[in-house]
Design a protein around this motif. Structure first.
Motif, short mmCIF file in Angstrom:
data_model
loop_
_atom_site.label_atom_id
_atom_site.label_comp_id
_atom_site.label_asym_id
_atom_site.label_seq_id
_atom_site.Cartn_x
_atom_site.Cartn_y
_atom_site.Cartn_z
N GLN A 92 0.87 -1.17 0.00
CA GLN A 92 0.00 0.00 0.00
C GLN A 92 0.91 1.22 0.00
O GLN A 92 1.54 1.54 1.01
CB GLN A 92 -0.89 -0.02 1.25
N TYR A 93 1.01 1.87 -1.15
CA TYR A 93 1.93 3.00 -1.29
C TYR A 93 1.34 4.22 -0.61
O TYR A 93 0.17 4.56 -0.80
CB TYR A 93 2.17 3.28 -2.77
N VAL A 94 2.18 4.91 0.20
CA VAL A 94 1.70 6.02 1.04
C VAL A 94 2.53 7.28 0.74
O VAL A 94 3.56 7.53 1.37
CB VAL A 94 1.78 5.66 2.53
N PRO A 95 2.10 8.10 -0.23
CA PRO A 95 2.75 9.38 -0.48
C PRO A 95 2.09 10.48 0.35
O PRO A 95 0.86 10.50 0.50
CB PRO A 95 2.51 9.60 -1.97
N VAL A 96 2.89 11.40 0.88
CA VAL A 96 2.34 12.48 1.69
C VAL A 96 2.94 13.82 1.25
O VAL A 96 4.00 13.88 0.63
CB VAL A 96 2.63 12.27 3.20
N THR A 97 2.24 14.89 1.60
CA THR A 97 2.73 16.23 1.33
C THR A 97 3.79 16.60 2.36
O THR A 97 4.03 15.88 3.33
CB THR A 97 1.58 17.24 1.40
N ARG A 98 4.39 17.78 2.17
CA ARG A 98 5.42 18.21 3.13
C ARG A 98 4.84 18.43 4.52
O ARG A 98 5.57 18.42 5.52
CB ARG A 98 6.12 19.47 2.63
N HIS A 99 3.52 18.62 4.61
CA HIS A 99 2.87 18.79 5.91
C HIS A 99 2.36 17.48 6.49
O HIS A 99 1.72 17.48 7.54
CB HIS A 99 1.71 19.78 5.77
N GLY A 100 2.63 16.36 5.81
CA GLY A 100 2.28 15.06 6.35
C GLY A 100 0.87 14.61 6.06
O GLY A 100 0.40 13.64 6.67
N HIS A 101 0.18 15.27 5.14
CA HIS A 101 -1.18 14.84 4.77
C HIS A 101 -1.09 13.87 3.60
O HIS A 101 -0.28 14.07 2.67
CB HIS A 101 -2.03 16.04 4.38
N ILE A 102 -1.93 12.86 3.62
CA ILE A 102 -1.87 11.87 2.55
C ILE A 102 -2.34 12.47 1.24
O ILE A 102 -3.25 13.30 1.21
CB ILE A 102 -2.68 10.62 2.93
N VAL A 103 -1.67 12.08 0.16
CA VAL A 103 -2.08 12.49 -1.18
C VAL A 103 -3.21 11.57 -1.65
O VAL A 103 -4.20 12.03 -2.22
CB VAL A 103 -0.89 12.45 -2.15
N THR A 104 -3.08 10.35 -1.46
CA THR A 104 -4.01 9.22 -1.53
C THR A 104 -3.13 8.00 -1.70
O THR A 104 -1.99 8.12 -2.15
CB THR A 104 -5.07 9.32 -2.63
N ASP A 105 -3.64 6.86 -1.31
CA ASP A 105 -2.81 5.67 -1.40
C ASP A 105 -2.97 5.01 -2.76
O ASP A 105 -3.75 5.45 -3.61
CB ASP A 105 -3.15 4.69 -0.27
N GLY A 106 -2.22 3.95 -2.98
CA GLY A 106 -2.31 3.16 -4.20
C GLY A 106 -1.66 1.81 -3.96
O GLY A 106 -0.94 1.63 -2.96
N ILE A 107 -1.91 0.87 -4.85
CA ILE A 107 -1.27 -0.44 -4.75
C ILE A 107 -0.03 -0.41 -5.65
O ILE A 107 -0.13 -0.23 -6.86
CB ILE A 107 -2.21 -1.57 -5.20
N LEU A 108 1.14 -0.57 -5.03
CA LEU A 108 2.41 -0.54 -5.75
C LEU A 108 2.97 -1.94 -5.81
O LEU A 108 3.23 -2.57 -4.78
CB LEU A 108 3.39 0.40 -5.05
N SER A 109 3.16 -2.44 -7.02
CA SER A 109 3.70 -3.78 -7.23
C SER A 109 5.06 -3.69 -7.90
O SER A 109 5.24 -2.94 -8.87
CB SER A 109 2.74 -4.58 -8.12
N ARG A 110 6.03 -4.44 -7.37
CA ARG A 110 7.35 -4.46 -8.00
C ARG A 110 7.37 -5.56 -9.06
O ARG A 110 7.30 -6.75 -8.74
CB ARG A 110 8.46 -4.67 -6.97
N GLU A 111 7.45 -5.14 -10.32
CA GLU A 111 7.37 -6.08 -11.44
C GLU A 111 8.74 -6.64 -11.82
O GLU A 111 8.85 -7.76 -12.31
CB GLU A 111 6.76 -5.38 -12.65
N ALA A 112 9.79 -5.84 -11.66
CA ALA A 112 11.16 -6.23 -11.96
C ALA A 112 12.08 -5.32 -11.16
O ALA A 112 11.62 -4.45 -10.41
CB ALA A 112 11.44 -6.12 -13.46
N GLU A 113 13.39 -5.49 -11.31
CA GLU A 113 14.33 -4.72 -10.51
C GLU A 113 14.09 -3.22 -10.62
O GLU A 113 14.07 -2.51 -9.62
CB GLU A 113 15.77 -5.05 -10.95
N ASP A 114 13.86 -2.73 -11.84
CA ASP A 114 13.68 -1.29 -12.04
C ASP A 114 12.30 -0.97 -12.64
O ASP A 114 12.14 0.05 -13.32
CB ASP A 114 14.76 -0.75 -12.98
#
Length: 448
Positions: A92-114
């Motif tokens: 569950q990817y959790v990006p936040v603003t500089r003030h610590g408020h969530i931008v919104t979450d998302g499902i982040l899957s690692r498909e390969a090394e990069d």
């Protein structure tokens, strides 16, 4: 003709709330999926008592992030632990603003090394792409919007089918001829079906066992038919758009929190980069709680229960604010409200069974002390026999068994005082834990 930006819309409306406030807005339901197959009540019971098939292929916005700096940009703008992120794992990817408020979450899957795939409501994707482009990261992006917004129409790149319920494992074994190799929660394993390769993500909803099968769209019809055929003797039920919106109310996931991006002067260029008719300008606000300040709708990831995924072992955007929030005892607590069934019939049903109810309204939650919380998502849960609501509430009122009232109605917005007595009816409710489902609350992610 220049496409209007989110900032253009805010300027024209006079404020972020002026842009977003839309009393009586229709609640979201998934695109390109029948509203009901067997009836929403039967469909809800299927993942509690039998086995259900949910088609997620059309409403997910997918963005592939690829390149030498893919991990770096995601770690720089996400609070997750990237030191432990295996290929084939999802978070569950959790990006936040500089003030610590969530931008919104998302499902982040690692498909390969990069290479990563970020899926869900596209606010998180917009955030990552903007900062990657502005910061000169060596990454490329490829997107596949949801079917309702895909330019020129056409099919998705991926199919996504969830198989959920007590009989899910039995159905999967029937389809593949053997059990899927043991897989940790939110990890995937490759599978093949008659020569067609795709992956099985160990997943679940409302505490039930299950998998999400993800693969190239060219295999979609074949895989779908295989599950329908094998599932018929087990009583497989397809889940339509109505019932699909409701398991999050039991599992404790709050969809689409208001991104904390509308008021920071340092994000003016970001708002000018965002299109007005994207999710940030189109997702409405409504309900009995009204404030002229958009900041009253911002949310900390700690309030959403994401504290366990925040990793301070690396530097990231918003890190200092989250360190302060970690010690903030005034932050709200996520709970489930169980509505009084008689009040539901009286207020929502006009004295009768209200039928299907789903709402993303911010309704006031009150006690004799006044305002103590806000509802975030509310839905009928037929196996429970009433309406439940995922709610953020003051810690002093979060104890299970606490009695509160929900103010049910739509404030008209600007021009009427936020505290005006508009005669809205009240629904009695009782605080219970979130997730509401015991298995989801206690055992769901133990093997993650």
């Amino acid at each position: 003709m220049t496409t209007p930006s989110l900032q253009d819309g805010i300027d024209k409306a006079g404020s972020p709330v002026g842009l977003l406030w839309r009393p009586g807005a229709e609640p979201w339901t998934p695109e390109v999926v029948d509203r009901e197959f067997a009836g929403w009540r039967i469909e809800q019971r299927a993942w509690h008592e039998g086995v259900a098939l949910l088609n997620l292929s059309h409403h997910m916005y997918d963005m592939w992030i690829e390149g030498p700096d893919a991990t770096r940009v995601l770690a720089d703008y996400g609070a997750n632990n990237f030191e432990k992120f295996a290929i084939g794992q999802a978070k569950q990817y959790v990006p936040v603003t500089r003030h610590g408020h969530i931008v919104t979450d998302g499902i982040l899957s690692r498909e390969a090394e990069d290479t990563y795939l970020l899926s869900g409501v596209p606010a998180a994707q917009h955030w990552v792409q903007y900062h990657a482009e502005q910061g000169g990261y060596d990454v490329s992006f490829s997107t596949d919007p949801s079917s309702a917004f895909r330019p020129g129409g056409g099919d998705p790149r991926l199919f996504r089918y969830q198989i959920q319920g007590p009989l899910a494992v039995e159905l999967v074994e029937q389809v593949f001829g053997a059990p899927i190799p043991e897989t940790k929660f939110f990890h995937s394993t490759p599978v093949t079906l008659d020569g067609r390769a795709f992956k099985a993500l160990r997943h679940g909803m409302a505490g039930q066992a299950g998998y999400e099968f993800i693969g190239p769209w060219e295999h979609a019809a074949y895989v779908h038919e295989a599950f329908l055929t094998a599932g018929e003797p087990l009583g497989l039920v397809q889940v339509g758009a109505l019932a699909y919106t409701t398991p999050s109310v039991e599992s404790g996931w709050i969809p689409s929190p208001v991104p904390g991006i509308y008021s920071d002067s340092e994000l003016a260029e970001y708002r000018a980069w965002l299109p007005l008719f994207g999710i940030e300008g189109a997702r409405p606000l409504y309900g009995s709680f009204f404030s002229e300040s958009i900041e009253d709708y911002y949310i900390s990831p700690y309030e959403l229960g994401y504290g366990k995924v925040i990793h301070f072992g690396h530097d990231f955007h918003g890190r200092d604010a989250l360190l302060r929030a970690k010690e903030d005892t005034s932050l709200r607590t996520k709970v489930t409200l169980v509505f009084d069934p008689d009040d539901v019939r009286r207020v929502i049903g006009g004295g009768a069974d209200p039928g299907f109810v789903v709402s993303y309204a911010r309704h006031r939650v009150e006690t004799s002390a006044g305002l103590v919380g806000l509802t975030m998502q509310t839905a009928s849960i037929d196996p429970v026999g009433t309406v439940l609501s995922q709610t953020l509430i003051d810690p002093s009122h979060a104890e299970p068994g606490t009695e509160v009232t929900v103010v049910w109605g739509d404030h008209p917005g600007s021009g009427t005082g936020p505290e005006a007595d508009l005669g809205f009816p009240r629904i009695r409710a009782t605080v219970q834990p979130s997730p509401f489902d015991r298995h989801a609350r206690t055992e769901y992610r133990r093997d993650a």
